[in-house]
Motif scaffolding. Structure first.
Motif, PDB file in Angstrom:
ATOM      1  N   ASP A  48     -12.328  -2.655 -30.308  1.00 27.86           N
ATOM      2  CA  ASP A  48     -11.166  -1.831 -29.966  1.00 27.86           C
ATOM      3  C   ASP A  48     -10.162  -1.722 -31.112  1.00 27.86           C
ATOM      4  O   ASP A  48      -9.236  -0.919 -31.052  1.00 27.86           O
ATOM      5  CB  ASP A  48     -10.463  -2.396 -28.729  1.00 27.86           C
TER       6      ASP A  48
ATOM      7  N   MET B 210     -10.613   2.269 -27.946  1.00 25.08           N
ATOM      8  CA  MET B 210     -11.202   2.532 -26.635  1.00 25.08           C
ATOM      9  C   MET B 210     -10.738   3.852 -26.039  1.00 25.08           C
ATOM     10  O   MET B 210     -11.461   4.494 -25.282  1.00 25.08           O
ATOM     11  CB  MET B 210     -10.888   1.377 -25.680  1.00 25.08           C
TER      12      MET B 210
ATOM     13  N   TRP C 286     -16.344   2.775 -33.171  1.00 24.42           N
ATOM     14  CA  TRP C 286     -16.757   2.322 -31.837  1.00 24.42           C
ATOM     15  C   TRP C 286     -18.211   2.656 -31.520  1.00 24.42           C
ATOM     16  O   TRP C 286     -18.886   1.906 -30.823  1.00 24.42           O
ATOM     17  CB  TRP C 286     -15.840   2.927 -30.768  1.00 24.42           C
TER      18      TRP C 286
END
Length: 325
Positions: free
Chosen positions: A152, A205, A134
């Motif tokens: 995600d 996330m 991420w």
């Protein structure tokens, strides 16, 4: 995958590699051998030279395959391990040429974590859906706009390509490959033996801090943002924030969006979600109290905002990230 033929899995590890990007998947495949009762997978490490590969933690690996020196045996699955500096390091031409050649002949190929940057540099991700860590997902998308980065995702399958998110997601990817090859029952036994999720709940996330609202823009705007973050329960309308800076609401909204990159309302929501994450991680307050303390009208509004920014509900987040008493 058919028959009892042993399949070779090669993991490319360059200097500075993240050790778990190599050892994690290898342990999954090794356990699959144990659970299957035979050598399903032969595991090899590939590198640029025959020198010891010094990982980012300092531990060293010895390569089994040396690019340019070995004639090479058929490789069933080729994975590229990541490293902390993979996003800013360009591999040499010999590595990229080897990857192109190998990827053309393998049954499947892919990457773990920032190893996606190495595949991208070799031109092997164009037009593909891809997962990566991420923290570097935006960088990969900007550097290679023809790649569809899924920020995600824990891991992504796109044709022969398999890519995994950060570090431990390499274990999830390897387990998915075991399931592809040997079926659900053996994959579940592997997961049980390694004490890992068979299917990890949620996406990246929930671990990411990328969505946190950090102060940006000119000093007056940053001062305002720090005040909002310190007082999330206050009513932060465009009009009230504009008054603090002695600006008209219209001029304030335009200036904020131009310098911060998001609307004031979006930034305030992100700041409130960040405050809620901290409360959920450290306290035992019920959702209604967390919502009120962070400026949300009620627990349902908190839940919807939390899902947008974190990808899981506040209740799930607390279960996963709050230490047990």
């Amino acid at each position: 995958m058919s028959g009892d033929e042993t399949k070779t899995i090669a993991i490319l590890a360059l200097q500075g590699v993240q050790l778990l990007d190599v050892s994690g998947p290898m342990d999954v495949f090794a356990e699959a051998n144990t659970q299957a009762g035979r050598e399903v997978y032969r595991l090899l490490v590939a590198s640029r030279s025959d020198e010891a590969i010094r990982s980012s933690s300092g531990a060293r690996l010895l390569p089994d395959i040396v690019i340019g020196a070995d004639g090479g045996e058929p490789v069933d699955t080729l994975l590229v391990a990541g490293s902390p500096n993979a996003a800013v390091t360009v591999p040499d031409a010999a590595v990229l040429a080897w990857l192109k050649r190998m990827a053309a002949t393998t049954r499947r190929y892919g990457s773990v974590c920032a190893g996606a940057f190495v595949l991208a540099a070799a031109g092997l991700l164009a037009g593909r859906r891809v997962a990566t860590h991420w923290a570097v997902a935006d960088r990969l998308a900007r550097a290679y706009p023809d790649i569809a980065v899924e920020p995600d995702a824990i891991h992504v399958r796109d044709g022969r390509l398999r890519t995994a998110a950060g570090v431990t997601a390499g274990l999830d990817l390897a387990l998915a490959l075991v399931e592809e090859d040997l079926g659900r029952e053996i994959a579940m036994r592997v997961a049980a033996q390694l004490v890992m999720f068979f299917k990890r709940p949620g996406g990246q996330m929930q671990f990411s801090r990328r969505e946190e609202a950090l102060p940006a823009g000119r000093s007056a705007l940053q001062e305002l943002q720090r005040w909002v973050a310190a007082n999330p329960a206050e009513r932060h309308s465009i009009a009230s924030m504009a008054r603090r800076l002695n600006l008209s609401p219209r001029h304030f909204a335009r200036l904020f969006a131009m310098e911060v990159g998001v609307t004031p309302a979006s930034w305030v929501e992100a700041a409130r979600v960040s405050a809620a994450r901290r409360l959920l991680e450290t306290g035992r307050s019920p959702p209604k109290q967390v919502a009120a303390a962070c400026g949300f009208a009620n627990a349902d509004v908190l839940r919807r905002a939390f899902m947008r920014h974190v990808g899981v509900t506040p209740a799930d987040y607390r279960r996963r990230f709050t230490p047990e008493d």
